[in-house]
Motif scaffolding. Structure first.
Motif, PDB file in Angstrom:
ATOM      1  N   GLU A  14      14.472   4.184   6.244  1.00  0.00           N
ATOM      2  CA  GLU A  14      15.492   3.202   5.579  1.00  0.00           C
ATOM      3  C   GLU A  14      15.473   1.865   6.006  1.00  0.00           C
ATOM      4  OE1 GLU A  14      20.325   3.510   4.808  1.00  0.00           O
ATOM      5  OE2 GLU A  14      19.420   4.872   5.852  1.00  0.00           O
ATOM      6  N   TYR A  15      15.303   1.738   7.401  1.00  0.00           N
ATOM      7  CA  TYR A  15      15.203   0.266   7.914  1.00  0.00           C
ATOM      8  C   TYR A  15      14.107  -0.446   7.442  1.00  0.00           C
ATOM      9  CZ  TYR A  15      13.799  -3.198  11.478  1.00  0.00           C
ATOM     10  OH  TYR A  15      13.662  -4.478  11.893  1.00  0.00           O
ATOM     11  N   GLU A  17      12.515  -0.016   4.531  1.00  0.00           N
ATOM     12  CA  GLU A  17      12.716  -0.255   2.897  1.00  0.00           C
ATOM     13  C   GLU A  17      13.618  -1.382   2.857  1.00  0.00           C
ATOM     14  OE1 GLU A  17      13.655   2.222  -1.185  1.00  0.00           O
ATOM     15  OE2 GLU A  17      13.814   3.237   0.961  1.00  0.00           O
ATOM     16  N   LEU A  18      15.005  -0.962   3.465  1.00  0.00           N
ATOM     17  CA  LEU A  18      16.099  -1.863   3.211  1.00  0.00           C
ATOM     18  C   LEU A  18      16.075  -3.354   3.992  1.00  0.00           C
ATOM     19  CD1 LEU A  18      18.888   0.808   2.840  1.00  0.00           C
ATOM     20  CD2 LEU A  18      17.390  -0.200   1.117  1.00  0.00           C
ATOM     21  N   VAL A  19      15.530  -3.144   5.138  1.00  0.00           N
ATOM     22  CA  VAL A  19      15.688  -4.609   5.954  1.00  0.00           C
ATOM     23  C   VAL A  19      14.281  -5.150   5.978  1.00  0.00           C
ATOM     24  CG1 VAL A  19      16.314  -5.177   8.431  1.00  0.00           C
ATOM     25  CG2 VAL A  19      17.338  -3.595   7.299  1.00  0.00           C
ATOM     26  N   LYS A  20      13.205  -4.517   6.116  1.00  0.00           N
ATOM     27  CA  LYS A  20      12.043  -5.258   6.271  1.00  0.00           C
ATOM     28  C   LYS A  20      11.425  -5.260   4.852  1.00  0.00           C
ATOM     29  CE  LYS A  20      10.538  -6.002   9.536  1.00  0.00           C
ATOM     30  NZ  LYS A  20      10.374  -7.304  10.433  1.00  0.00           N
ATOM     31  N   GLY A  21      11.935  -4.541   3.757  1.00  0.00           N
ATOM     32  CA  GLY A  21      11.211  -4.811   2.459  1.00  0.00           C
ATOM     33  C   GLY A  21      10.087  -4.255   2.380  1.00  0.00           C
ATOM     34  N   ARG A  22       9.462  -3.379   3.214  1.00  0.00           N
ATOM     35  CA  ARG A  22       8.254  -2.693   2.975  1.00  0.00           C
ATOM     36  C   ARG A  22       8.069  -1.762   1.613  1.00  0.00           C
ATOM     37  NH1 ARG A  22       7.420  -5.631   6.458  1.00  0.00           N
ATOM     38  NH2 ARG A  22       6.789  -5.232   8.458  1.00  0.00           N
ATOM     39  N   SER A  23       7.056  -1.917   0.965  1.00  0.00           N
ATOM     40  CA  SER A  23       6.795  -1.193  -0.498  1.00  0.00           C
ATOM     41  C   SER A  23       6.959   0.317  -0.268  1.00  0.00           C
ATOM     42  CB  SER A  23       5.273  -1.360  -0.760  1.00  0.00           C
ATOM     43  OG  SER A  23       4.535  -0.695  -0.001  1.00  0.00           O
ATOM     44  N   THR A  24       7.209   0.942  -1.393  1.00  0.00           N
ATOM     45  CA  THR A  24       7.488   2.267  -1.321  1.00  0.00           C
ATOM     46  C   THR A  24       6.389   3.306  -0.919  1.00  0.00           C
ATOM     47  OG1 THR A  24       8.982   2.218  -3.572  1.00  0.00           O
ATOM     48  CG2 THR A  24       8.028   4.502  -2.995  1.00  0.00           C
ATOM     49  N   THR A  26       4.174   2.144   1.325  1.00  0.00           N
ATOM     50  CA  THR A  26       4.068   2.097   2.739  1.00  0.00           C
ATOM     51  C   THR A  26       5.004   2.942   3.602  1.00  0.00           C
ATOM     52  OG1 THR A  26       3.111  -0.382   2.658  1.00  0.00           O
ATOM     53  CG2 THR A  26       4.454   0.344   4.724  1.00  0.00           C
TER      54      THR A  26
END
Length: 333
Positions: A14-15, A17-24, A26
């Motif tokens: 979750e971190y 995706e939401l904080v670091k903005g990694r792709s789905t 990844t």
């Protein structure tokens, strides 16, 4: 993977995706890496540098690409860093984790006494005596302090892996009928299908025979349906696999790796992957005086070059042979 570890992994994803903005993609790949890495790990105490190195050893053994190895190492390091960032851990155990080089190097190996300690502890958990006998079948349960079918299965798998040096994929792919061609452990041989779909027969001794007999006696209790259990797991439509997973299907290679990891770690010896146990078996055979050609056939190597790199001769044996064979070794002094 335990509830505790699953919760932590979900928090890290979750971190990302939401904080670091990694792709789905990844996030999905990291999640797959971490869930596979922590299969069988109950608490954060199992998140150690040695365990993570074993995870990478397993990936190398599986033939994963360099990019995959790099991603697994990155996911483990990132997870450890996040645990420190959130205050869950004070030190990242994976800070020094390096991506292994994909080369033909020797895996870690256990000495014969270390393997003996590990197998003895596994035998004890299976409730077997010195002769491998386990009295009282038919009245045992998993809740009265007696060994479970899983304990007996793990003992039989460990004994078979070390006795034969087969690959973890070959063990997982074996059927009951591969025992002597009829399903009888008394034949003391197992037919396996190796790389390139090549079939070979590997021998084993009385200790493995006893362990397999004990496992086959309780195997029906791990089958998924009552009818299959009553039938003893034989006949048309029955599960043919020699070793079963917890849901009654063919055991997965990751479950075998977890069993080896637990057994070595629990015995106080260096934790190794099944590939290391295979190498330990080859080393023991060589140190016992076997010809390299015999080891090649036992391990199922097509090329002798592979066997020469995969195995090594202990220093003590090398020196002993040199003293006997070389005219200038000083053995006559």
């Amino acid at each position: 993977m335990s509830t505790e570890m699953g919760r932590l992994v979900d928090g890290y994803l979750e971190y990302l995706e939401l904080v670091k903005g990694r792709s789905t993609n990844t996030v999905r790949a990291y999640g797959s890496d971490l869930r596979a890495a922590f299969e069988g790990v109950e608490t954060l105490e199992g998140f150690t540098l040695d365990h993570c190195r074993n995870v990478l050893d397993w990936a190398v053994e599986n033939g994963d690409a360099k990019s995959t190895l790099a991603r697994i190492a990155s996911s483990l390091r990132g997870f450890g860093g996040w645990l420190v960032h959130t205050g869950t851990l004070t030190v990242n155990p994976t800070a020094g984790l390096q991506t292994p080089k994909v080369s033909r190097t020797l895996p870690r190996v256990l000495r014969e006494d270390q393997v003996s300690d590990m197998l003895e502890q596994s035998r004890s958990r299976a409730g077997a005596g010195n002769d491998g006998a386990t009295p009282g079948y038919g009245t045992r349960s998993d809740t009265d302090g007696e060994p479970s079918p899983k304990d007996i299965r793990d003992w039989a798998m460990l004994e078979l892996l070390y006795a034969t040096g087969i690959r973890v994929s070959e063990l997982a792919g074996a059927d009951i009928t591969d025992l002597g061609g009829t399903g009888d452990p008394g034949a003391r041989s197992l037919r396996v299908v190796g790389k390139g779909s090549k079939t070979r027969v590997v021998p084993f001794g009385p200790t493995v025979e006893n362990a397999l007999r004990r496992w086959l006696a309780v195997r029906p209790r791990m089958l998924p349906t009552r009818d299959a259990r009553v039938a003893g797991g034989v006949g048309e439509g029955a599960q043919p696999a020699l070793f079963l997973g917890m849901r009654g299907g063919r055991i997965d290679v990751r479950q075998v790796r977890t069993a080896v990891h637990r057994a070595t770690g629990g015995a106080g010896v260096p934790e190794i992957a099944p590939h290391g146990l295979r190498h330990s078996a080859a080393t023991a055979v060589l140190d016992g005086g076997a010809d390299l050609r015999v080891v090649q056939q036992l391990l199922g190597h097509t090329s002798m070059n592979t066997t020469q790199i995969y195995t090594h001769v202990g220093t003590d044996r090398l020196q002993a042979v040199y003293r006997r064979a070389h005219p200038r070794s000083g053995s006559q002094d």
